[in-house]
Write an enzyme that holds these catalytic residues in place. Structure first.
Site, PDB file in Angstrom:
ATOM      1  N   LYS A  40       0.717  -1.110  -0.191  1.00  0.00           N
ATOM      2  CA  LYS A  40      -0.033   0.023   0.042  1.00  0.00           C
ATOM      3  C   LYS A  40       1.023   1.275   0.183  1.00  0.00           C
ATOM      4  O   LYS A  40       1.467   1.392   0.972  1.00  0.00           O
ATOM      5  CB  LYS A  40      -0.797   0.077   1.239  1.00  0.00           C
ATOM      6  CG  LYS A  40      -1.946   1.082   1.082  1.00  0.00           C
ATOM      7  CD  LYS A  40      -2.630   1.521   2.260  1.00  0.00           C
ATOM      8  CE  LYS A  40      -1.748   2.702   3.011  1.00  0.00           C
ATOM      9  NZ  LYS A  40      -1.906   4.105   2.195  1.00  0.00           N
TER      10      LYS A  40
ATOM     11  N   GLU B  59       3.194   7.311  15.906  1.00  0.00           N
ATOM     12  CA  GLU B  59       1.545   6.899  16.379  1.00  0.00           C
ATOM     13  C   GLU B  59       1.046   6.080  15.598  1.00  0.00           C
ATOM     14  O   GLU B  59       0.369   5.091  16.090  1.00  0.00           O
ATOM     15  CB  GLU B  59       0.814   8.444  16.223  1.00  0.00           C
ATOM     16  CG  GLU B  59       1.237   9.386  17.094  1.00  0.00           C
ATOM     17  CD  GLU B  59       2.822  10.158  16.820  1.00  0.00           C
ATOM     18  OE1 GLU B  59       3.439  10.829  17.818  1.00  0.00           O
ATOM     19  OE2 GLU B  59       3.140  10.129  15.573  1.00  0.00           O
TER      20      GLU B  59
ATOM     21  N   GLU C 191      10.029   1.178  11.028  1.00  0.00           N
ATOM     22  CA  GLU C 191      10.758   2.104  10.988  1.00  0.00           C
ATOM     23  C   GLU C 191       9.976   3.573  11.091  1.00  0.00           C
ATOM     24  O   GLU C 191       9.136   3.840  10.151  1.00  0.00           O
ATOM     25  CB  GLU C 191      11.589   2.148   9.604  1.00  0.00           C
ATOM     26  CG  GLU C 191      12.868   3.114   9.784  1.00  0.00           C
ATOM     27  CD  GLU C 191      12.536   4.115   9.042  1.00  0.00           C
ATOM     28  OE1 GLU C 191      12.627   5.222   9.795  1.00  0.00           O
ATOM     29  OE2 GLU C 191      12.603   4.227   7.866  1.00  0.00           O
TER      30      GLU C 191
ATOM     31  N   CYS D  46      13.011  11.163   8.512  1.00  0.00           N
ATOM     32  CA  CYS D  46      13.016  10.814  10.107  1.00  0.00           C
ATOM     33  C   CYS D  46      14.121  10.876  10.788  1.00  0.00           C
ATOM     34  O   CYS D  46      14.101  10.963  11.938  1.00  0.00           O
ATOM     35  CB  CYS D  46      12.154   9.406  10.056  1.00  0.00           C
ATOM     36  SG  CYS D  46      12.999   8.013   9.034  1.00  0.00           S
TER      37      CYS D  46
ATOM     38  N   GLU E  94       8.568  15.335  16.940  1.00  0.00           N
ATOM     39  CA  GLU E  94       9.025  15.364  15.510  1.00  0.00           C
ATOM     40  C   GLU E  94       8.285  16.437  14.804  1.00  0.00           C
ATOM     41  O   GLU E  94       6.879  16.157  14.711  1.00  0.00           O
ATOM     42  CB  GLU E  94       8.757  13.923  14.974  1.00  0.00           C
ATOM     43  CG  GLU E  94       9.360  13.736  13.700  1.00  0.00           C
ATOM     44  CD  GLU E  94       9.254  12.118  13.164  1.00  0.00           C
ATOM     45  OE1 GLU E  94      10.176  11.885  12.589  1.00  0.00           O
ATOM     46  OE2 GLU E  94       8.375  11.497  13.221  1.00  0.00           O
TER      47      GLU E  94
END
Length: 487
Positions: free
Chosen positions: A180, A236, A255, A291, A390
């Protein structure tokens, strides 16, 4: 702004292009112009069911895929990489239109992806077990077998590299896949699906279902016939995937996010290379949508003011390189969408309210598209939201430190643990920091140096398992022990 032809908008299952079962579509938007690029067929639970069914059939004992020699799997992956290389310019244009990253950066992303596929193509016929000197009159050995049907959920910040990171090891090990792509950036994954057929992969080995996370992604995570989920994205959502996948006890590799520290020692300010490294690999890389970006830069107090002033000048220079991502001089494009831009702006405002000093940027650019100025905060303290959350945007925090012991403790004072770095000419400092900081990757006198051969992943709430390198194979393999009694 260059126009790019969109060639594929349907769901790819069993080497065929299909409309969604529901008949629904969703729009994918060009973040530079805020205009619709195409309507994409919207997969949901029914489409995921069809894709999983195809993947299960392709994985059955005796299937064409399962009967393929391991070396032949490697040749298929290499041919797949050849086709991506052939179409690299079109794919880069398509990525730039759908994602907003500068065209030259998109080209670099795809070259990296090709390298990753070729690396795992070489592994395909080198994955094997061992003979075991077990006690007793027995002959024991291990076999390494594929996990089975793997669901893979791809992020929008590096769509092609992240797709390759997941396809490469999974295919090398002999798994079948349901992918996806992110709903914000489905176009390159769908084009790459067309290359699956051209490369010669059997039907059902790779299936690509565009759709939304709660529907298509949720159905993939919960499906009882999916043996493993690999996800790259926010912490999350990673927590939800672990929770929702627990009902079937499927394997999950994650990850996730980061708030990575980069330490700049006092002897490095006069060195041009570390300054360039700090700029390119801090929070401004990929418009901050990375990230592992070094969003917390700790600078020794003796050079702090000089460093802040220099960094502010570099950020202002970068502002002049913001614009149309198809222009050759552009280094800074838009954020992915309006929702992400507004989240970033909200965190910028929190930094201002909590007392951090804006030395560059700090607002939305006055132009069409989801552009945010490269932003630099000084006088940041560890308790501020911008130092703990973040942001995933071009917002750099520069913090002051006195001693290495102090900065190690502060670097570790986070729920994240994806990456870290230090710029130092002192070998003892480098070794102490790299041994003490809790992060999956530590870079010394460089930053974000990621290669196909080096495992990548995080500690703590930055995820678990590893991608890339030999360790990236482990998440896609099962170990079977066979013991034979001897007379």
């Amino acid at each position: 702004m260059a126009k790019v032809e969109v060639k594929y908008t349907k769901i790819f299952i069993n080497n065929e292009w299909l409309n969604s079962v529901s008949g629904k579509t969703f729009a994918t938007i060009n973040p530079t112009t805020e205009e619709k690029l195409a309507d994409i067929q919207e997969g949901d639970k029914d489409d995921i069911n069809k894709a999983v069914e195809a993947a299960v059939a392709a994985f059955k004992l005796g299937s064409e895929w399962r009967n393929l020699d391991a070396s032949a799997r490697g040749r298929l992956i290499n041919k797949f990489a050849d086709l991506i290389q052939r179409d690299i310019e079109y794919l880069a244009r398509l990525e730039t239109a759908d994602n907003g990253k500068p065209y030259t950066q998109a080209l670099g992303d795809i070259q990296f992806a090709i390298g990753g596929l070729r690396y795992y193509a070489g592994w395909a016929d080198k994955i094997h077990g061992k003979t075991v000197p077990a006690d007793g009159k027995v002959f024991s050995y291990t076999k390494i077998e594929p996990v089975g049907v793997c669901g893979q959920i791809i992020p929008w910040n590096y769509p092609i590299p992240m797709l390759a990171w997941k396809l490469g090891p999974a295919l090398a090990c002999g798994n079948t896949l349901v992918v996806k792509p992110a709903e914000q950036t489905p176009l390159t994954a769908l084009y790459i699906a067309s290359l699956v057929v051209e490369a010669g992969f059997p039907p059902g080995v790779i299936n690509i279902v565009p759709g939304y996370g709660p529907t298509a992604g949720g159905a993939l995570v919960e499906h009882p016939n999916v043996d493993k989920i690999a996800f790259t994205g926010s912490t999350e959502v990673g927590k939800l995937i672990m929770k929702n996948g627990s009902g079937t006890l499927k394997r999950v590799s994650l990850e996730l996010g980061g708030k990575s520290p980069l330490v700049v020692t006092k002897e490095n300010f006069r060195c041009a290379k570390p300054r360039r490294t700090s700029l390119k690999r801090c929070a401004l890389v990929n418009m901050g949508q990375c990230c592992a970006a070094a969003t917390r830069t700790f600078v020794h107090e003796s050079i702090y003011d000089q460093f802040v002033n220099h960094f502010a000048q570099l950020a202002q220079k970068r502002l002049t390189m913001m614009g149309d991502p198809f222009e050759k001089d552009t280094q800074h494009g838009p954020q992915i969408d309006d929702e992400q831009a507004n989240k970033i702006l909200g965190l910028i405002e929190s930094g201002k309210k909590e007392g951090a000093r804006v030395v560059a940027g700090g607002k939305r650019a006055q132009r069409k598209g989801y552009f945010i100025e490269p932003t630099v905060f000084a006088d940041v303290t560890d308790q501020m939201r911008i130092a703990r959350e973040e942001i995933f945007g071009p917002v750099q925090q520069i913090l002051k430190y006195k001693t290495l012991d102090e900065v190690i403790e502060r670097a570790n004072n986070t729920t994240y643990g994806l990456a870290a770095g230090i710029l130092t000419n002192d070998l003892n400092q480098a070794l102490k920091y790299s041994s003490s900081v809790r992060a999956g990757s530590v870079w010394v006198n460089t930053y974000l140096h990621v290669a196909p051969q080096t495992p990548f992943g995080g500690f703590k709430q930055s995820g678990h398992e590893r991608e890339m390198g030999e360790d990236g194979l482990k998440a896609y393999c099962e170990i079977k022990t066979v013991t034979i009694g001897l007379s």
